[in-house]
Scaffold this active site. Structure first.
Site, mmCIF file in Angstrom:
data_model
loop_
_atom_site.group_PDB
_atom_site.id
_atom_site.type_symbol
_atom_site.label_atom_id
_atom_site.label_comp_id
_atom_site.label_asym_id
_atom_site.label_seq_id
_atom_site.Cartn_x
_atom_site.Cartn_y
_atom_site.Cartn_z
ATOM 1 C CB SER B 150 21.627 13.104 70.536
ATOM 2 O OG SER B 150 22.830 13.098 69.807
ATOM 3 C CG ASP B 208 28.180 10.085 68.172
ATOM 4 O OD1 ASP B 208 29.359 9.828 67.883
ATOM 5 O OD2 ASP B 208 27.851 10.921 69.027
#
Lengths: 403, 403
Positions: B150, B208
């Site tokens: 994502s 991330d």
């Protein structure tokens, strides 16, 4: 005067937690292992002294007259027990013809036998002088597997000879199957057994003979060279497995040291964690004697075993054969760890009270199919004992009486 | 005015060391994973805005006129980037009809797309107003496997839209296959990508998107909520394996916390050891960029992987599927550990420069025979990039151009 016949046994030893960590100043827990060494002393009337050790194919007889010549080398300091009589050891090595190098298990067992026999019977310590006798020994323990087989042998020798010399009483009561000595007598047995261990191992820790002798809890805490018997702990059912993969304790100890030196910031916390495992295990075992035993107690014991097995792999003493042991037993819901030096050798598997015989037999079959030796036994049982022959398994008496 | 077409990609993320320990204040090392997400932005002339996400079967088009109505909800504070525009998120949820509960991956991807599109094109931040366009995305990453898919998507969205709005330049030079942005532009990409992550994850750590954006070393040190990009580290060949065993990160984090609370004296040293593993690994990787890479460097990296995998088992996030991964790769002399939450999920296997393709292919076959997905890839590679279409693998361009 003839000696009185005597039948004694002593247990082996397993390290429950703390192997290797103990070398680096952490706590280790040593427990008695109910695979026992049995020793039968029988009087003879033919002037011979014989020793039969069928486990290691050793059968020797001497004439009493030969042995009596050796007593002239006995030290005058008859109460000196702190160290070996080096002169006597030297003469005994000459006597049996092993003056050079390391002793094999047969030679070292003979040396320990002669040392304790002569020291106790030949030096005025005894009520009878140099009796003619046969000592036969049979052990359920594998030798050289780190399970204290030599200590169990030394403890049996010490107990039987101290009894025969009248230095300690015969504890067996007529209405009992087995008898135990009082604390003071056990300390004497332990100190003579330690002499035997010194002859066999050179520089033993004293843990093995202590476990073989004492039964206060059947467990000892070993820290920085000090051996502390623990309060009563429960008898735990285990499987003992010998992977039969040979290893050198010396090499493994050096490997751990190297790893710590190479990665200290990673390894030192692992040793701290092992230390905490030993302390937690001791606490749980103590609780199990004070309060009703529950599944939770066993859950924690199993968890400690799993964690320590990972830690032992981390410090570099694992082995594929031990991984296999863990996997095979895990497949049956059982928890295992190596015991002792690692790198092969032996492992223990905890059984719960409710573990049924189908599971136990199936697991033992699986392990034997891997080529391992496997015994169902227990830890935390009694130390050295005297037995009525009728209280000892028939097959053991048969071996002992064969010679 | 039409937007200029644009093709960008961003890498996934793997945790090299320190997963779980990071929750308890220890260092973690996050590295870029060269399984990439590709995004192609193409101008349209039919007044539509379309998004194609074939990985998750999501294909949606809107009329620009519909989207323009949503701009009236845009916040006035156009430079406010610290937090999400909650009002806009609420209206967008109403617009796509997901006002209640958790979003599935399709709805959250659409929401992130619309949020960044409207925020950048509809609020006066852009040189062109609300263009008609198609965004097509294809990812080499498995979704929901803890590999930052994502974030890679959000980073690509942010980079492509910021380029299209003129907020950052087009870095691609004619003589280059790929282009990278300067630090300042990357920071802008990262902060918009973080908005996308917030929409998708609620309360993301920011690790991330940072890994997907930056390539200073391709590695980040993450400690107590602070993200510190590390100096250049070497590109390391790895196998990435997805055991496909589903797990809940939340449940696993809670399990570790419970274990620490239950056995603090045993577990806290293990976390300290994990911390030291991350620090040692960082040191070794830095050395590998400053001095000739030797087998010793790889020996230590392998040792750290093995130790940490044991520690992760100790803290309770292992799984039989991960044990199998370790055994299968160990049988070929390779070293593996879980990456991320554990309890199934993914693992990484370090390959050496000299590991030959027979070994790699054989290992991948073995792992696929276990039912796992497996990729040969690398860690420590570049963050977000712009590409000439000719520099991207044909099969990826084919997927992107299909829609």
């Amino acid at each position: 005067m003839e000696v009185r016949d005597c039948l004694v046994s002593a247990p082996g030893k397993a390290i429950l937690h703390g192997e290797h960590a103990v070398v680096h100043g952490k706590v280790a827990l040593a427990v008695s292992l109910n695979l026992r060494t049995y020793l039968q002393l029988k009087a003879r009337s033919d002037g011979k002294v014989c020793i039969n050790l069928p486990n290691i194919d050793t059968f020797v007889c001497w004439e009493l007259s030969e042995l009596k010549q050796l007593t002239s080398f006995l030290s005058d300091k008859k109460e000196e027990m702190q160290r070996l009589d080096a002169e006597l050891v030297k003469r005994l090595r000459e006597f049996i013809g092993v003056t050079n190098g390391n002793l094999d298990s047969s030679a070292s067992a003979i040396l320990a036998f002669l040392y304790i026999y002569l020291s106790l019977f030949g030096s005025g310590r005894s009520i009878i002088d140099m009796p003619s006798l046969t000592v036969s020994v049979w052990s359920e323990l594998p030798t050289g597997a780190g399970l204290g087989s030599s200590a169990a042998y030394s403890v049996c020798l010490a107990a039987a000879f101290l009894c025969a010399t009248g230095n300690i009483p015969t504890p067996l009561k007529e209405w009992e199957q087995t008898g135990r000595w009082c604390q003071e007598d056990l300390e004497l047995i332990n100190s003579w057994a330690f002499q035997g261990e010194k002859i066999i191992h050179g520089n033993p820790s004293g843990v093995d003979n202590a476990v073989g002798t004492w039964d206060i809890g059947g467990m000892l805490r070993f820290l920085a060279g000090k051996i502390i018997p623990l309060s009563r702990v429960p008898l735990l059912r285990i499987l003992l497995t010998n992977t039969k993969v040979p290893r050198s304790t010396k090499v493994l100890v050096a490997r751990v040291k190297d790893k710590i030196n190479k990665l200290p910031s990673i390894m030192i916390p692992v040793l701290d964690s092992v230390d905490a495992i030993s302390c937690t295990c001791e606490k749980v075992l103590t609780e199990m004697t004070c309060e009703p035993i529950t599944g939770d107690h066993y859950n924690i014991l199993e968890e400690l075993i799993d964690i320590n097995q990972h830690h032992l792999n981390v410090i570099g003493v694992g082995h594929p054969s031990l991984d296999t042991l863990c996997q095979v037993t895990a497949a049956r819901g059982l928890h295992s760890k190596l015991t002792g030096a690692g790198g092969g050798g032996c492992g223990i598997t905890l059984l719960r009270p409710e573990t049924d015989s189908t599971t136990v037999q199936g697991t033992m079959k699986d392990l034997r199919d891997c080529g391992y030796d496997c015994w169902e036994t227990s830890i935390g049982g009694p130390g050295v004992q005297q037995h009525f022959p009728s209280s000892v398994k028939e097959e053991i008496m048969e071996v002992l009486n064969r010679y």
